[in-house]
Design a protein around this motif. Structure first.
Motif, PDB file in Angstrom:
ATOM      1  N   HIS A 189     -60.589  82.337  42.818  1.00 36.01           N
ATOM      2  CA  HIS A 189     -61.983  81.997  43.119  1.00 36.01           C
ATOM      3  C   HIS A 189     -62.637  83.103  43.948  1.00 36.01           C
ATOM      4  N   PRO A 190     -63.949  83.320  43.764  1.00 38.69           N
ATOM      5  CA  PRO A 190     -64.659  84.326  44.558  1.00 38.69           C
ATOM      6  C   PRO A 190     -65.115  83.753  45.904  1.00 38.69           C
ATOM      7  N   TYR A 191     -65.137  84.615  46.924  1.00 37.43           N
ATOM      8  CA  TYR A 191     -65.560  84.230  48.269  1.00 37.43           C
ATOM      9  C   TYR A 191     -66.611  85.215  48.767  1.00 37.43           C
ATOM     10  N   PHE A 192     -67.570  84.672  49.486  1.00 36.46           N
ATOM     11  CA  PHE A 192     -68.695  85.437  50.027  1.00 36.46           C
ATOM     12  C   PHE A 192     -68.415  85.742  51.494  1.00 36.46           C
ATOM     13  N   VAL A 193     -68.611  87.006  51.892  1.00 32.57           N
ATOM     14  CA  VAL A 193     -68.429  87.394  53.291  1.00 32.57           C
ATOM     15  C   VAL A 193     -69.805  87.556  53.931  1.00 32.57           C
ATOM     16  N   ASP A 194     -70.138  86.637  54.835  1.00 31.18           N
ATOM     17  CA  ASP A 194     -71.389  86.735  55.584  1.00 31.18           C
ATOM     18  C   ASP A 194     -71.186  87.735  56.718  1.00 31.18           C
ATOM     19  N   HIS A 195     -72.113  88.693  56.878  1.00 34.43           N
ATOM     20  CA  HIS A 195     -71.889  89.787  57.816  1.00 34.43           C
ATOM     21  C   HIS A 195     -72.203  89.437  59.261  1.00 34.43           C
ATOM     22  N   ASP A 196     -72.354  88.156  59.563  1.00 38.08           N
ATOM     23  CA  ASP A 196     -72.367  87.702  60.949  1.00 38.08           C
ATOM     24  C   ASP A 196     -70.926  87.343  61.311  1.00 38.08           C
ATOM     25  N   ASN A 197     -70.219  88.294  61.917  1.00 37.49           N
ATOM     26  CA  ASN A 197     -68.798  88.132  62.257  1.00 37.49           C
ATOM     27  C   ASN A 197     -67.913  87.929  61.035  1.00 37.49           C
ATOM     28  N   ASN A 198     -68.424  88.332  59.856  1.00 35.05           N
ATOM     29  CA  ASN A 198     -67.630  88.270  58.614  1.00 35.05           C
ATOM     30  C   ASN A 198     -67.113  86.870  58.295  1.00 35.05           C
ATOM     31  N   PHE A 210     -50.783  76.265  56.017  1.00 27.99           N
ATOM     32  CA  PHE A 210     -51.162  77.659  55.806  1.00 27.99           C
ATOM     33  C   PHE A 210     -50.013  78.451  55.187  1.00 27.99           C
ATOM     34  N   ALA A 211     -48.778  78.167  55.607  1.00 29.29           N
ATOM     35  CA  ALA A 211     -47.625  78.851  55.024  1.00 29.29           C
ATOM     36  C   ALA A 211     -47.502  78.526  53.540  1.00 29.29           C
ATOM     37  N   ALA A 212     -47.763  77.276  53.172  1.00 31.49           N
ATOM     38  CA  ALA A 212     -47.708  76.881  51.763  1.00 31.49           C
ATOM     39  C   ALA A 212     -48.776  77.604  50.954  1.00 31.49           C
ATOM     40  N   ILE A 213     -49.970  77.744  51.519  1.00 32.47           N
ATOM     41  CA  ILE A 213     -51.046  78.472  50.835  1.00 32.47           C
ATOM     42  C   ILE A 213     -50.618  79.919  50.585  1.00 32.47           C
ATOM     43  N   ALA A 214     -50.020  80.559  51.587  1.00 30.97           N
ATOM     44  CA  ALA A 214     -49.583  81.951  51.439  1.00 30.97           C
ATOM     45  C   ALA A 214     -48.553  82.085  50.319  1.00 30.97           C
ATOM     46  N   ARG A 215     -47.620  81.156  50.261  1.00 35.96           N
ATOM     47  CA  ARG A 215     -46.577  81.234  49.233  1.00 35.96           C
ATOM     48  C   ARG A 215     -47.143  81.002  47.841  1.00 35.96           C
ATOM     49  N   PHE A 231     -57.967  79.236  55.639  1.00 40.73           N
ATOM     50  CA  PHE A 231     -56.838  80.172  55.630  1.00 40.73           C
ATOM     51  C   PHE A 231     -57.358  81.611  55.638  1.00 40.73           C
ATOM     52  N   LEU A 232     -58.341  81.897  54.791  1.00 40.06           N
ATOM     53  CA  LEU A 232     -58.894  83.244  54.722  1.00 40.06           C
ATOM     54  C   LEU A 232     -59.613  83.621  56.014  1.00 40.06           C
ATOM     55  N   ALA A 250     -58.899  82.647  59.037  1.00 39.75           N
ATOM     56  CA  ALA A 250     -57.904  82.956  60.070  1.00 39.75           C
ATOM     57  C   ALA A 250     -57.160  84.254  59.776  1.00 39.75           C
ATOM     58  N   MET A 251     -56.798  84.442  58.499  1.00 40.26           N
ATOM     59  CA  MET A 251     -55.929  85.558  58.145  1.00 40.26           C
ATOM     60  C   MET A 251     -56.682  86.870  57.921  1.00 40.26           C
ATOM     61  N   ILE A 252     -57.961  86.781  57.550  1.00 48.02           N
ATOM     62  CA  ILE A 252     -58.714  88.003  57.252  1.00 48.02           C
ATOM     63  C   ILE A 252     -59.820  88.247  58.282  1.00 48.02           C
ATOM     64  N   ALA A 253     -60.727  87.278  58.436  1.00 51.45           N
ATOM     65  CA  ALA A 253     -61.866  87.487  59.333  1.00 51.45           C
ATOM     66  C   ALA A 253     -61.412  87.700  60.769  1.00 51.45           C
ATOM     67  N   GLU A 254     -60.485  86.887  61.240  1.00 53.37           N
ATOM     68  CA  GLU A 254     -60.033  87.036  62.619  1.00 53.37           C
ATOM     69  C   GLU A 254     -59.238  88.327  62.811  1.00 53.37           C
ATOM     70  N   ALA A 255     -58.444  88.686  61.826  1.00 57.34           N
ATOM     71  CA  ALA A 255     -57.679  89.930  61.929  1.00 57.34           C
ATOM     72  C   ALA A 255     -58.584  91.152  61.838  1.00 57.34           C
ATOM     73  N   GLU A 256     -59.743  91.025  61.208  1.00 56.40           N
ATOM     74  CA  GLU A 256     -60.698  92.142  61.172  1.00 56.40           C
ATOM     75  C   GLU A 256     -61.285  92.353  62.569  1.00 56.40           C
ATOM     76  N   ARG A 257     -61.526  91.258  63.277  1.00 58.98           N
ATOM     77  CA  ARG A 257     -62.069  91.373  64.637  1.00 58.98           C
ATOM     78  C   ARG A 257     -61.009  91.836  65.625  1.00 58.98           C
ATOM     79  N   ASN A 258     -59.748  91.566  65.326  1.00 63.47           N
ATOM     80  CA  ASN A 258     -58.651  91.954  66.212  1.00 63.47           C
ATOM     81  C   ASN A 258     -57.414  92.184  65.355  1.00 63.47           C
ATOM     82  N   PRO A 259     -57.076  93.441  65.034  1.00 61.48           N
ATOM     83  CA  PRO A 259     -55.934  93.717  64.149  1.00 61.48           C
ATOM     84  C   PRO A 259     -54.621  93.119  64.632  1.00 61.48           C
ATOM     85  N   ASN A 260     -54.463  92.952  65.959  1.00 59.24           N
ATOM     86  CA  ASN A 260     -53.228  92.349  66.473  1.00 59.24           C
ATOM     87  C   ASN A 260     -53.038  90.926  65.968  1.00 59.24           C
TER      88      ASN A 260
END
Length: 207
Positions: free
Chosen positions: A8-17, A72-77, A93-94, A96-106
């Motif tokens: 499925h396609p997802y839209f990234v809003d550029h207010d904090n992604n 979330f682990a099930a979604i990843a698998r 899931f996205l 937490a795993m993408i937007a938050e990691a973009e704001r903080n790579p750690n």
């Protein structure tokens, strides 16, 4: 600013992604100062006009709600196997795993630690970047990370403390001893090597 995940396609809003299902955005797409947003007006004249737009209520519909580490682990698998997943299930899931990691790579490391817990506890309540104080307008930044070239988006000190606590508690549980005692007994260099090995093993998702 549209990408596909698990069919499925997802839209990234550029207010904090912020990430929302693209199908729900429909024609509500606008641009301001070179950035793209959920907006009923194709070219809003100001941020005030943009953020007062009722179309942006879509973002609130996908605000953080309780989700377990196991879910979330099930979604990843499932996604790793190339299966299709419904947007209602995967949007958080996205985020937490993408937007938050973009704001903080750690956050990528701590996210993987939580996925590998694979328990019934709430993922979003534990993840350091999904609670208040992670992105204040004038953040108190961690001074120990200021000169690291690899840190492109620097987390707040509060987030760094949470990340250290997460890693330390798991490392101590693994070795059944406080880290301070291990340093006294084995020396800082040996404990540092053991900690690196622990992290490398801990962030490999078990399928």
């Amino acid at each position: 600013n549209v990408f596909e995940f698990a069919g499925h396609p997802y839209f990234v809003d550029h207010d904090n992604n912020y990430i929302v299902p693209d199908v729900e955005v429909g024609n509500n797409r606008g641009s301001l100062a070179g950035k793209v947003y959920v907006s009923s007006v194709p070219a809003p004249r100001s941020r005030d006009e943009l953020f007062s737009d009722a179309a942006r209520d879509l973002l609130a519909r996908y605000a953080y709600r309780p989700r377990s580490s196991s879910e979330f682990a099930a979604i990843a698998r499932i996604a790793a196997r190339g299966a299709t997943l419904p947007p209602a299930t995967t949007t958080l899931f996205l985020a937490a795993m993408i937007a938050e990691a973009e704001r903080n790579p750690n956050a990528h490391v701590t996210n993987l630690l939580l996925l590998n817990d694979d328990d019934g506890r709430d993922f979003l309540d534990q993840a350091p970047m999904t609670r208040g104080g992670t992105d204040p307008s004038i953040p108190i930044l961690d001074p120990t990370l200021v000169n690291l070239a690899t840190v492109l988006r620097q987390p707040t000190f509060k987030v760094t403390e949470r990340e250290i606590d997460m890693i330390t508690s798991r490392f101590e549980r693994e070795h059944n001893a406080p880290i301070a005692e291990m340093v006294k007994e084995l020396g800082a260099d040996d404990v540092h090597r053991a900690l690196r090995q622990f992290l490398l093993a801990a962030v490999r998702i078990r399928y």
